[in-house]
Design a protein around this motif. Structure first.
Motif, mmCIF file in Angstrom:
data_model
loop_
_atom_site.group_PDB
_atom_site.id
_atom_site.type_symbol
_atom_site.label_atom_id
_atom_site.label_comp_id
_atom_site.label_asym_id
_atom_site.label_seq_id
_atom_site.Cartn_x
_atom_site.Cartn_y
_atom_site.Cartn_z
ATOM 1 N N ALA A 28 21.378 97.951 0.610
ATOM 2 C CA ALA A 28 21.198 96.608 0.035
ATOM 3 C C ALA A 28 19.715 96.443 -0.265
ATOM 4 O O ALA A 28 18.886 96.585 0.636
ATOM 5 C CB ALA A 28 21.681 95.526 0.998
ATOM 6 N N ASP A 53 33.268 96.671 -1.946
ATOM 7 C CA ASP A 53 31.896 97.103 -1.678
ATOM 8 C C ASP A 53 31.874 98.620 -1.664
ATOM 9 O O ASP A 53 32.903 99.276 -1.862
ATOM 10 C CB ASP A 53 31.372 96.533 -0.347
ATOM 11 N N GLU A 104 27.511 101.463 -4.366
ATOM 12 C CA GLU A 104 27.319 100.029 -4.132
ATOM 13 C C GLU A 104 26.544 99.442 -5.305
ATOM 14 O O GLU A 104 25.459 99.924 -5.639
ATOM 15 C CB GLU A 104 26.555 99.812 -2.822
ATOM 16 N N GLN A 108 25.409 96.241 -5.593
ATOM 17 C CA GLN A 108 24.697 94.998 -5.253
ATOM 18 C C GLN A 108 23.399 94.847 -6.027
ATOM 19 O O GLN A 108 23.004 93.746 -6.412
ATOM 20 C CB GLN A 108 24.427 94.956 -3.741
ATOM 21 N N THR A 144 23.296 90.970 -7.832
ATOM 22 C CA THR A 144 23.830 90.257 -6.673
ATOM 23 C C THR A 144 22.740 90.146 -5.614
ATOM 24 O O THR A 144 22.150 91.158 -5.233
ATOM 25 C CB THR A 144 25.056 90.978 -6.081
ATOM 26 N N SER A 145 22.483 88.945 -5.154
ATOM 27 C CA SER A 145 21.390 88.735 -4.203
ATOM 28 C C SER A 145 21.759 89.258 -2.828
ATOM 29 O O SER A 145 22.934 89.489 -2.515
ATOM 30 C CB SER A 145 21.059 87.238 -4.108
ATOM 31 N N LEU A 146 20.742 89.474 -2.006
ATOM 32 C CA LEU A 146 20.963 89.887 -0.628
ATOM 33 C C LEU A 146 21.591 88.719 0.118
ATOM 34 O O LEU A 146 20.993 87.662 0.271
ATOM 35 C CB LEU A 146 19.636 90.281 0.021
ATOM 36 N N GLY A 178 27.246 90.455 1.928
ATOM 37 C CA GLY A 178 28.263 90.282 0.889
ATOM 38 C C GLY A 178 28.306 88.861 0.338
ATOM 39 O O GLY A 178 27.569 88.000 0.802
ATOM 40 N N TYR A 186 29.620 91.881 -2.013
ATOM 41 C CA TYR A 186 28.949 92.912 -2.775
ATOM 42 C C TYR A 186 29.907 93.521 -3.792
ATOM 43 O O TYR A 186 30.908 92.898 -4.150
ATOM 44 C CB TYR A 186 28.369 93.967 -1.830
ATOM 45 N N GLN A 222 36.277 92.731 -7.458
ATOM 46 C CA GLN A 222 35.182 91.760 -7.345
ATOM 47 C C GLN A 222 34.736 91.363 -8.748
ATOM 48 O O GLN A 222 33.636 91.710 -9.192
ATOM 49 C CB GLN A 222 34.011 92.385 -6.569
ATOM 50 N N MET A 238 31.208 89.562 -9.329
ATOM 51 C CA MET A 238 30.085 90.479 -9.134
ATOM 52 C C MET A 238 30.049 91.548 -10.219
ATOM 53 O O MET A 238 28.977 91.981 -10.661
ATOM 54 C CB MET A 238 30.174 91.144 -7.752
#
Length: 447
Positions: A78, A137, A261, A263, A267-269, A273, A275, A330, A333
């Motif tokens: 991440a 994820d 992955e 993310q 997609t922010s930390l 998730g 993710y 997802q 995302m």
């Protein structure tokens, strides 16, 4: 805090009644007394919302360091990458946020088209012809890849490099209890996987390797492909999708399946998730592909149309013959990632990867100049690297937090080395000034 609306007394009473509890104190009885405030917040009655928020901000500023103001050198799957304003603006539009589950393709053509574009981009990153509409994820994608590989090879034995993320390996072990897969972890030597000799009768059905691996090191995928060719095993690569900006794709090395992955693409930390799992495979395995697959066709009037396709691969039809029970994805995302990748383009992805690689080299040199800090391995790295420390990694992380840094990820327990290790990630957001300050803080922390 700014978007929080408290429950009414009636709602709280209804909740407690449903749970069979008598009070909020009973609800929170599991929280240790030592961490409870044991007093009121000392807010006057009738204080307006802006004043309450100001008070909360002031209290938060008294903490050791606000995590949203700390400089992030932590990674391990991440990453603190830049998310352009255009990604946030477009991905946050209501037509994506409120309609992201395309169960009915006849009323969700826009979403299906966006997912189709996402699949195309993932396939190009992977160097493979087919990508699905995403999974939950990276870890769930790894599990599904093993399921596919075992079904295709007809063999239950799976060789998993120790360079695969520890959490992914834990998920594989958990699922293997039910599936009967035999998971064998292959150790790392000097940062890369030391694949064993093949013994008659012990040939694996699947080999899984990281690219780069969890320590940030680049593995020899050609050697992995040779083992697979000799044994008939499927080659599964757990790839960092950013690496496609500088390195050969997993597919060009002969991978049967690529997972990863996603993310980092918008997609922010978010504390783990939600993710985005990436999954691509060769055309030979398309009917074993897990989850959703969006295809392009034409309607009765000859217009381009998008539909979920090849649904016979899923458990709703194949049932006990299905290799996966995943029937969703997802989408929000995935659409976000498609927007981010579309904004970057090929040149942008190359630029981000190049900036990460250069910053990582600069940081590695600065960190290894600190007394007592030594390299974990000599293998080449891209965006992440591991070092050995003279003291516990958790102690270093704690001390670096006092200096305003998320120092990295402790390697203690992640790899069987028995030494104090720290995994450090450097993205394009890190400046030379920040890296220099990090190295100075690290020198102080290990002194």
């Amino acid at each position: 805090m700014g978007t929080y609306i408290p429950h009414t007394d009636d709602e709280i009473e209804a909740m407690l009644a449903f749970l069979g509890l008598s009070s909020l104190e009973e609800l929170f009885a599991v929280v240790p007394e030592a961490v409870k405030l044991q007093r009121s917040l000392e807010l006057a009655d009738g204080v307006g919302e802006p004043d309450v928020l100001d008070r909360m901000e002031a209290l938060a500023d008294r903490n050791r360091a606000r995590t949203d103001r700390m400089v992030c050198f932590a990674g391990g799957g991440a990453y603190d990458h830049e998310t352009p304003s255009v990604t946030r603006a477009l991905a946050g539009r209501s037509e994506f946020v409120t309609s992201y589950t395309p169960y009915q393709p006849e009323v969700a053509q826009g979403v299906l088209q966006a997912v189709f574009e996402f699949q195309t981009m993932v396939a190009r990153i992977a160097g493979l012809p087919v990508a699905n509409a995403s999974l939950y994820d990276g870890g769930s994608a790894a599990v599904e890849a093993v399921n596919l590989g075992v079904a295709a090879s007809g063999r239950q034995t799976v060789w998993v490099s120790e360079g695969i993320h520890l959490h992914w390996r834990q998920m594989l072990a958990t699922f293997a209890v039910g599936t009967g897969h035999v998971i064998r972890t292959i150790p790392l030597v000097d940062g890369v996987t030391a694949w064993p000799e093949i013994v008659d009768g012990e040939a694996p059905g699947v080999l899984m390797v990281g690219y780069p691996n969890y320590l940030g090191c680049l593995e020899d995928l050609g050697a992995v492909r040779s083992i697979c060719d000799a044994t008939g095993a499927l080659m599964v690569v757990g790839a960092d999708p950013l690496a496609a900006g500088l390195l050969r794709s997993a597919g060009s090395w002969g991978a049967d399946v690529m997972v990863g992955e996603g993310q980092m693409f918008g997609t922010s930390l978010g504390f783990g998730g939600p993710y985005l799992g990436l999954f691509a495979c060769s055309a030979a395995h398309v009917r074993r592909l897990p989850g959703r697959l969006v295809g392009e066709t034409v309607d009765v009037e000859g217009r381009t149309a998008y539909v979920t396709t090849l649904r016979a691969r899923e458990q709703d039809i194949r049932r006990e013959k299905a290799t996966s029970n995943v029937c969703t994805n997802q989408t929000l995302m995935a659409v976000t990632a498609a927007i981010q990748l579309g904004w970057l383009g090929t040149a942008g992805l190359v630029e981000v990867a190049t900036r990460c690689a250069r910053a990582t080299r600069y940081a590695r040199d600065a960190v290894l100049a600190v007394d007592g800090v030594t390299p974990w391995a000599d293998a080449p790295v891209l965006r992440e690297f591991a070092v050995r420390l003279p003291i516990l990694a958790d102690t270093v992380i704690e001390r670096m937090g006092d200096e305003g840094f998320l120092a990295g990820i402790s390697l203690e327990g992640a790899v069987d080395e028995g030494e104090h290790g720290l995994l450090i990630a450097v993205t394009e957001r890190r400046t030379a000034t920040q890296i220099d300050a990090y190295a100075a803080a690290l020198a102080k922390a290990v002194a």
